[in-house]
Design an enzyme around this catalytic site. Structure first.
Site, PDB file in Angstrom:
ATOM      1  N   GLU A   1     -84.640  -8.735  27.001  1.00 14.44           N
ATOM      2  CA  GLU A   1     -85.918  -8.523  27.675  1.00 14.44           C
ATOM      3  C   GLU A   1     -87.131  -8.642  26.750  1.00 14.44           C
ATOM      4  OE1 GLU A   1     -82.821  -5.912  29.828  1.00 14.44           O
ATOM      5  OE2 GLU A   1     -83.220  -6.695  27.810  1.00 14.44           O
TER       6      GLU A   1
ATOM      7  N   TRP B   1     -77.117  17.490  22.030  1.00 12.23           N
ATOM      8  CA  TRP B   1     -76.873  16.063  21.870  1.00 12.23           C
ATOM      9  C   TRP B   1     -76.337  15.751  20.484  1.00 12.23           C
ATOM     10  CZ3 TRP B   1     -76.698  13.543  26.176  1.00 12.23           C
ATOM     11  CH2 TRP B   1     -77.548  13.855  27.238  1.00 12.23           C
TER      12      TRP B   1
ATOM     13  N   LYS C   1     -72.891  14.637  24.803  1.00  9.35           N
ATOM     14  CA  LYS C   1     -73.498  15.910  25.188  1.00  9.35           C
ATOM     15  C   LYS C   1     -72.432  16.994  25.094  1.00  9.35           C
ATOM     16  CE  LYS C   1     -76.563  18.121  28.502  1.00  9.35           C
ATOM     17  NZ  LYS C   1     -77.310  18.003  29.774  1.00  9.35           N
TER      18      LYS C   1
ATOM     19  N   THR D   1     -78.667 -10.896  30.656  1.00 11.65           N
ATOM     20  CA  THR D   1     -78.123  -9.837  29.810  1.00 11.65           C
ATOM     21  C   THR D   1     -76.604  -9.934  29.785  1.00 11.65           C
ATOM     22  OG1 THR D   1     -78.029  -8.285  31.666  1.00 11.65           O
ATOM     23  CG2 THR D   1     -80.059  -8.324  30.364  1.00 11.65           C
TER      24      THR D   1
END
Length: 536
Positions: free
Chosen positions: A325, A438, A433, A180
């Site tokens: 992944e 949100w 937040k 990654t």
């Protein structure tokens, strides 16, 4: 049924047998080279034999540090063909992370482009498992402090043209490993089996994904060191697709030229690449008629950019989603048959989602209350499973957090519409937040980038003394829009959002920091502006 293993070397064998005349167009440091699959396969066999002669045995990892060109393509098949495991190394990693991934993978040999030797020379004494270096060059007129060093073309010249690629290896054996890009912590290794790569390649050929076929002329702009160029070199070789490999240090203008000159039908890259290509098309007079699709992934693409491709240039835009992944293709935004009757605006809304899971892949969105219902508008974390989805990281304790109960927890926040389309809202770490509510940075970014004067935009969460966090927009202006003001940006998006969603400030920058694979590096921006709203 016959238990015939799926494996990577057999892909090259098929290309040589059935598509020997088809071409690989390779741009290198000295120009453009053209080789057919018969030549590519012969060179691949010679390289595989030489790798074994240098000590590569079953399961040994062999690293590549290279651009998109024919030698890198040959390595994709020669390393597994010798029994090794292909480790494509991100050449844009820091020296510390380069050292880490090479040592963690336990690479036995490294294949390195001539112009990238300075990346490894300073850290060679810290590489504990590397036994030799192979330099990929057109001229052999290079010098290096690496030792022992071997010349790629000399190895090919002296190689065994009759070497047999290992095609009887177990399909569950490892064929490749990628790490990654590591925005935080050390990179994590993902091992791909022969079976996973083969099944993923099949998926790329499906009509409702990339529809890659022998008829295509495919140009992967996404680097071959990033999730194996999204698996396109494997699939394209297997299918006999003409490949156009853009090589080192390309520019938007060079990509536009290659598309026109080589009649590219399918190309793939991250949104920042396509932003640059649009700029080149707007300034130049390029023929785009050969393109049947642009494949985009890596991060959410702005709706305005998708509209520019589809409406202004009549180039279908395939918005895809995946991760290292997931090999990486997990979903593609395509229209269902009855959706072609929808107004263009509604079609574009679907195109801007991450679409439907590829056949064989399952997805669900989960929050604290359980599975999120389709069409509810609720947000939750996206979970994925399937036959080419990883089930652990290589020798890494962080596996326990990411892989649970047979699912990959992606860290991406998403919703799912009534048709099943996934729409990314944010990364869990990038949501704002504010006062317990949100705010999606992605939605704000897409709206801001619809402004004619905006080249790039990233919205970040900045600490606020009263509201915990508030959004701040970091914007790069297009050339010719120097007079653009913060109020112009806010006025352009005001009708689309509740007042409390609007950014508290718009900061204009000359450029936005990016990760090694072209994504906006929001962590760097959050650090830079961490005190921006903290008033005394």
């Amino acid at each position: 049924m016959m238990n015939v293993p799926l494996n990577v070397p057999a892909m090259m064998e098929r290309a040589a047998e059935l598509y020997s005349k088809k071409e690989v167009v390779s741009r290198t440091l000295t120009g453009v080279q053209r080789l057919n699959y018969e030549e590519i396969a012969g060179r691949t066999k010679k390289l595989a034999g030489q790798l074994q002669a240098l000590g590569v045995r079953q399961g040994d990892r062999v690293g590549t540090i290279a651009w998109n060109h024919h030698r890198h393509l040959e390595s994709y098949f020669a390393i597994p063909g010798a029994g090794g495991v292909l480790h494509t190394i991100n050449l844009r990693l820091s020296p510390e992370h380069l050292r880490y991934v090479i040592n963690h993978a336990e690479d036995k040999l490294l294949l390195i482009d001539e112009d990238l030797l300075p990346l490894i020379e300073p850290i060679q004494d810290q590489l504990s498992t590397v036994e030799g270096y192979i330099v990929m060059s057109d001229t052999k007129e290079y010098s290096t402090t690496l030792s022992p060093v071997y010349d790629y073309e000399t190895l090919i010249e002296n190689g065994d043209a009759h070497f047999s690629l290992l095609t009887d290896v177990s399909e569950e054996a490892p064929a490749g490993i990628c790490y990654t890009s590591a925005t935080t912590g050390n990179p994590k290794g993902v091992v791909y089996s022969h079976r996973a790569i083969a099944l993923h390649s099949y998926a790329l050929g499906l009509a409702d994904t990339a529809a890659l076929s022998e008829r295509d002329r495919c140009m992967p702009v996404v680097p071959m060191f990033h999730a194996n160029a999204w698996g396109l070199p494997f699939a394209a070789t297997w299918f006999g697709t003409t490949q156009v490999l853009p090589g080192p240090q390309f520019t938007p203008d060079l990509l536009a030229e290659l598309i026109e000159q080589e009649n590219v039908t399918l190309t793939a890259g991250v949104p920042t690449i396509w932003m640059g290509l649009l700029q080149a098309w707007e300034k130049g007079n390029y023929d785009t008629s050969s393109l049947r699709a642009v494949l985009c992934g890596g991060s959410a693409a702005p709706a305005a950019m998708i509209e520019a491709f589809e409406v202004k240039y009549n180039v279908p835009f395939l918005h895809a989603y995946g991760m290292t992944e997931t090999s990486p293709l997990a979903s593609v935004a395509t229209l269902k048959s009855y959706q072609y009757d929808l107004p263009k605006e509604e079609q574009l809304e679907i195109r801007a989602t991450q679409g439907l899971p590829a056949p064989g892949v399952e997805m669900k969105v989960v929050n604290a209350d359980g599975d999120v219902a389709w069409g509810s508008g609720e947000m939750g974390e996206l979970l994925i499973r399937g036959p080419w989805i990883a089930d652990e990281y290589d020798q890494d304790e962080r596996s326990a957090e990411a892989f649970q109960d047979g699912w990959l927890y992606t860290g991406d926040v998403a919703t799912r519409d009534e048709e099943g389309n996934i729409r990314l809202v944010d990364r869990t770490k990038d949501l704002v937040k504010s006062g317990g509510e949100w705010i999606s940075s992605v939605d704000l970014e897409n709206a801001i980038m619809a402004h004619d004067g905006v080249l790039e935009a990233a919205v970040i969460a900045v600490p606020h003394p009263d509201w915990q966090e508030r959004p701040v927009a970091c914007v790069v202006k297009k050339e010719g829009f120097e007079a653009l003001r913060d109020q112009d940006i806010l006025d352009s998006i005001r009708p689309q959002f509740a007042k409390w969603w609007l950014p508290d400030d718009v900061v204009f920058l000359d450029e936005l920091p990016k990760t090694s694979v072209g994504k906006f590096l929001k962590r760097s921006l959050r650090e830079q502006f961490s005190e921006h709203l903290m008033k005394a």
